[in-house]
Design a protein around this motif. Structure first.
Motif, short mmCIF file in Angstrom:
data_model
loop_
_atom_site.label_atom_id
_atom_site.label_comp_id
_atom_site.label_asym_id
_atom_site.label_seq_id
_atom_site.Cartn_x
_atom_site.Cartn_y
_atom_site.Cartn_z
N THR A 1 7.75 10.58 1.36
CA THR A 1 8.37 9.21 1.94
C THR A 1 9.69 9.50 2.13
OG1 THR A 1 8.66 6.89 1.28
CG2 THR A 1 9.28 8.50 -0.44
N SER A 2 10.46 8.96 3.03
CA SER A 2 11.70 9.21 3.74
C SER A 2 12.69 8.86 2.84
CB SER A 2 11.98 8.28 4.97
OG SER A 2 11.97 6.91 4.60
N VAL A 3 13.73 9.56 2.99
CA VAL A 3 15.15 9.39 2.17
C VAL A 3 15.48 7.73 2.28
CG1 VAL A 3 17.53 9.86 2.06
CG2 VAL A 3 15.71 11.78 2.42
N SER A 4 15.16 7.20 3.45
CA SER A 4 15.75 5.99 3.62
C SER A 4 14.82 4.92 2.71
CB SER A 4 15.80 5.52 5.02
OG SER A 4 14.46 5.65 5.53
N THR A 5 13.53 5.25 2.62
CA THR A 5 12.69 4.40 1.80
C THR A 5 13.11 4.61 0.26
OG1 THR A 5 10.89 4.64 3.27
CG2 THR A 5 10.20 4.31 0.98
N ILE A 6 13.39 5.98 -0.23
CA ILE A 6 14.01 6.01 -1.42
C ILE A 6 15.31 5.12 -1.90
CG2 ILE A 6 14.85 7.79 -3.17
CD1 ILE A 6 12.91 10.02 -1.87
N SER B 1 0.82 -1.27 0.05
CA SER B 1 -0.17 0.05 -0.10
C SER B 1 0.79 1.32 0.41
CB SER B 1 -0.90 0.19 1.32
OG SER B 1 -0.17 0.02 2.28
N GLN B 2 2.12 1.25 0.59
CA GLN B 2 2.93 2.18 0.59
C GLN B 2 3.46 2.68 -0.84
OE1 GLN B 2 3.17 4.67 2.70
NE2 GLN B 2 5.33 5.45 2.37
N ILE B 3 3.89 1.73 -1.56
CA ILE B 3 4.42 1.80 -2.88
C ILE B 3 3.26 2.24 -3.54
CG2 ILE B 3 5.23 0.49 -4.92
CD1 ILE B 3 7.34 0.26 -2.70
N ASP B 4 2.09 1.83 -3.63
CA ASP B 4 0.97 2.32 -4.28
C ASP B 4 0.74 3.79 -4.19
OD1 ASP B 4 -1.47 1.80 -6.13
OD2 ASP B 4 -2.55 2.00 -4.32
N LEU C 1 14.08 1.63 -2.03
CA LEU C 1 13.40 1.38 -3.38
C LEU C 1 14.51 1.16 -4.48
CD1 LEU C 1 10.17 3.78 -2.95
CD2 LEU C 1 10.03 1.24 -2.79
N ALA C 2 15.32 2.36 -4.61
CA ALA C 2 16.17 2.29 -5.47
C ALA C 2 17.16 0.99 -5.47
CB ALA C 2 17.33 3.61 -5.40
N GLU C 3 17.75 0.58 -4.43
CA GLU C 3 18.50 -0.57 -4.23
C GLU C 3 17.62 -1.84 -4.78
OE1 GLU C 3 20.65 -3.40 -0.68
OE2 GLU C 3 20.49 -1.26 -0.24
#
Length: 75
Positions: free
Chosen positions: A53-58, A41-44, A61-63
């Motif tokens: 969204t947080s930098v850590s989530t970015i 749901s967060q991705i959506d 996701l990139a990784e």
């Protein structure tokens, strides 16, 4: 007055890029969420530009997508 704020534009760019890289990688929302240790749901919501969204989530996701975090923010 109809201009989007910088914050809205950033959310839109991030969402559009996330969806592009995810679909280019043939990943489902669920697969990306699992790889990035977040919820589907967060991705959506990120893809629809609904949340900050947080930098850590970015970075997570990139990784998971095998790209650089900056690519998610590139206009």
């Amino acid at each position: 007055m109809g201009d989007k704020s910088g914050n809205d534009k950033a959310k839109e760019v991030l969402g559009r890029n996330l969806k592009k890289f995810r679909t280019d990688a043939n990943m489902s929302i669920r697969a990306l969420a699992t790889a990035a240790l977040t919820s589907p749901s967060q991705i959506d919501r990120i893809e629809r530009g609904e949340v900050n969204t947080s930098v850590s989530t970015i970075f997570a996701l990139a990784e998971a997508l095998g790209i650089k975090p900056a690519q998610l923010l590139d206009e």
